[in-house]
Design an enzyme around this catalytic site. Structure first.
Site, PDB file in Angstrom:
ATOM      1  CB  SER A 193      13.791 -38.212   9.005  1.00 21.98           C
ATOM      2  OG  SER A 193      14.016 -39.557   9.354  1.00 21.98           O
TER       3      SER A 193
ATOM      4  CG  ASP B 209      17.161 -41.513  11.734  1.00 25.67           C
ATOM      5  OD1 ASP B 209      16.475 -41.875  10.758  1.00 25.67           O
ATOM      6  OD2 ASP B 209      16.786 -40.643  12.543  1.00 25.67           O
TER       7      ASP B 209
END
Length: 452
Positions: free
Chosen positions: A101, A249
Site C-alpha cells: 500500500s 485504495d
C-alpha cells in the site's frame, strides 16, 4: 488460535526478511490454496503494485497455489480495488494482491479477497494460518497429484476492464469538461489508469509521479506525501488535485488553494451530497481516528455516526452489521458500498467530483461548515512488546492526565499499528497547543518504556 502473520491488512513486512520471503510466499499460496480448494475453489486472480519485489512474490505465490491444485490468473500491476472488482466479475474464487500500500518499496505484503470482492474473514485467515504454521514449522507442505496441478494464465485486458468500471460509476449526465485536475499516482499501481479515467470523462489532466521504476513507489509522493501535489496544483492553477497511494485504495485531495482535504472531509462531503440529492443516508462509519469535528458536523446534518476499529476491513464489517453504505478513514480509505466492495480511490474521487459539479462549488467551498479539531499524531518506534508499553503504569498515568484535562473537548487514542512496528499516539483537542502538549506527554511516556 491467535493471529501470527495476518495484520489488519494481510501479511506485511520488509522484503527478504521473514515473512516476506519467496519461501514464505510459496507456503502461504499453498496454505491458502489448500483451504480454498477444500471449498471448491478452482481459480484465483493475482495482482500487484509496481514494487520490484512483486515479481518474486508473484512467482512464489503462483507455485504455491498450483501445488495445491488451484489455477492462477495474473493481471500485472493493478490497483487493489481493481483486483476486488475483477475477482467478482471474472467469477474467480478468490483474489490476491501483492502490495504494501502506502509503505516504501522495500516493504511488501500479501492480502486476499473472497469471491465477492470483500476481504477474508478473521476465521478464514486463521484457518489459512493454521496450515501455514504447519508448513513452516513442520514442513508439512504436500503437492496434489501431477494431473491435478494448477495452471497459470494472464488476463490481457484487465486494466481496460477496470477503467470502464470506474467510468461507469460516474453519471452519464455529467462531464469533467472544463476541469483542470492534477493527478498524483505515487508511481504506483494506478500509474496507467487514473489519468486515463479522468481524461476519458473530459478533464484536462496534469499527471505527476506516474513513472514507476520498481523502487520509487510512494517516494515523497502520493496520498502520504502531499507536498508535490500541492505545489503542482498551484503552479498549474488547477481546480483541484487528486492523490492516490501505491495501490490506489487511499484518496486525498487538494483544493485550488493548495490545501489538503483528508478522508474525513471527503467523507463528510460525500454524505452531505447524497443527502442533498434526496438519498437516504442512514449513517456513516468512521474509525477511532476519525476527527471529532467530523462527527459533530454529521450530527448537525442529522446523520448518525459510529466508530470501527482502525482498518478498512473493520469499517466494512461494521457497515455490513449496520446496513449502512458509507464509511471510511481519515487516512483516505473511503468505502462506498453502492459502488464497490472495498476502498477505491478512483471511484471515490469521481463521486467527490460529482458532488462538486452538482453543487457548483469548489472543493474548499463545499465543506466550509466543517470545523475540524486540531489532531496531533505521533508515531513511536516499537522495539519491544506493545502490550507492555500500552499497559505500563507511567503510560496509563499520562493518558489519564490528558483525558482529565481535555474532558469533553478532546480525545486520546493510544494503539499499536497493524501494519508497522509502531505505537500511535493521537490527541485531539479544540486547542492545538493542548493537543500537541498532551500528545508529547504521552509519547514521552511511551518512549521511556522503549528507549532507542
Amino acid at each position: 488460535m491467535s493471529r501470527k502473520y495476518f495484520g489488519t491488512d494481510g501479511v506485511r513486512g520488509k522484503v527478504g526478511e521473514f515473512p516476506i520471503t519467496p519461501d514464505f510466499a510459496m507456503k502461504l499460496g499453498w496454505a491458502a490454496g489448500t483451504v480454498m480448494a477444500a471449498s471448491g475453489t478452482k481459480e484465483v486472480i493475482i495482482g500487484k503494485d509496481t514494487r520490484l519485489s512483486g515479481y518474486m512474490l508473484e512467482s512464489a505465490m503462483e507455485a504455491g497455489f498450483c501445488a495445491a491444485g488451484v489455477n492462477v490468473a495474473l493481471t500485472g500491476p493493478l490497483p487493489t480495488p481493481a483486483i476486488a472488482y475483477l475477482t467478482s466479475t471474472f467469477r474467480a474464487d478468490a483474489g490476491v494482491v501483492i502490495s504494501a500500500s502506502h509503505n516504501p518499496y522495500y516493504d511488501n505484503g500479501i492480502k486476499f479477497f473472497s469471491n465477492t470482492g470483500t476481504k477474508l474473514t478473521d476465521e478464514q485467515e486463521l484457518e489459512i494460518e493454521r496450515l501455514l504454521v504447519s508448513a513452516i514449522e513442520g514442513g508439512a507442505m504436500t503437492c496434489v497429484a501431477s494431473d491435478k496441478l494448477g495452471k497459470v494464465r494472464r488476463i490481457n485486458d484487465a486494466a481496460g476492464r477496470y477503467i470502464e468500471f470506474c467510468k461507469g460509476t460516474f453519471p452519464n449526465s455529467l462531464s469533467l469538461t472544463g476541469l483542470k485536475i492534477v493527478v498524483d499516482s505515487a508511481h504506483g499501481a494506478a500509474y496507467h489508469i487514473a489519468k486515463n479515467v479522468y481524461r476519458e470523462l473530459g478533464a484536462e489532466v496534469i499527471s505527476i509521479n506516474d513513472k514507476p521504476d520498481g523502487i520509487n513507489i510512494n517516494e515523497h509522493c502520493g496520498a502520504t506525501h502531499m507536498d508535490s501535489l500541492q505545489t503542482a496544483v498551484m503552479i498549474h492553477e488547477a481546480d483541484l488535485g487528486i492523490a492516490l497511494d501505491g495501490d490506489a485504495d487511499r484518496l486525498m485531495m487538494v483544493d485550488s488553494k493548495g490545501q489538503v482535504i483528508d478522508g474525513d472531509a471527503l467523507l463528510y462531503l460525500l454524505a452531505k451530497s447524497a443527502q442533498q440529492r434526496g438519498e437516504q443516508v442512514s449513517g456513516v462509519i468512521g474509525t477511532l481516528m476519525s476527527n471529532l469535528g467530523f462527527e459533530q458536523a454529521l450530527a448537525n446534518l442529522g446523520i448518525p455516526f459510529k466508530r470501527a476499529k482502525v482498518g478498512d476491513r473493520y469499517v466494512v464489517e461494521l457497515l455490513k452489521e449496520t446496513g449502512w453504505r458509507l464509511g471510511g478513514e481519515n487516512s483516505g480509505h473511503l468505502l462506498m458500498l453502492d459502488f464497490t466492495t472495498t476502498g477505491d480511490a478512483i471511484v471515490a474521487s469521481l463521486q467527490v467530483l460529482r458532488a462538486l459539479l452538482e453543487s457548483g462549488a469548489g472543493l474548499a467551498d463545499a465543506i466550509t461548515e466543517l470545523n475540524m479539531f486540531p489532531q496531533v499524531l505521533i508515531n513511536v518506534r516499537l522495539n519491544g512488546n506493545a502490550a507492555v508499553g500500552l499497559s505500563h503504569p507511567s503510560v496509563s498515568d499520562a493518558v489519564a492526565t490528558a483525558e482529565s484535562a481535555l474532558g469533553n473537548d478532546g480525545r486520546v487514542l493510544l494503539r499499536k499499528s497493524g501494519t508497522e512496528p509502531l505505537i500511535r499516539v493521537m490527541v485531539e483537542a479544540k486547542d492545538a497547543v493542548k493537543a500537541n502538549q498532551y500528545a508529547e506527554l504521552i509519547a514521552d511516556a511511551v518512549r521511556a518504556v522503549f528507549p532507542a
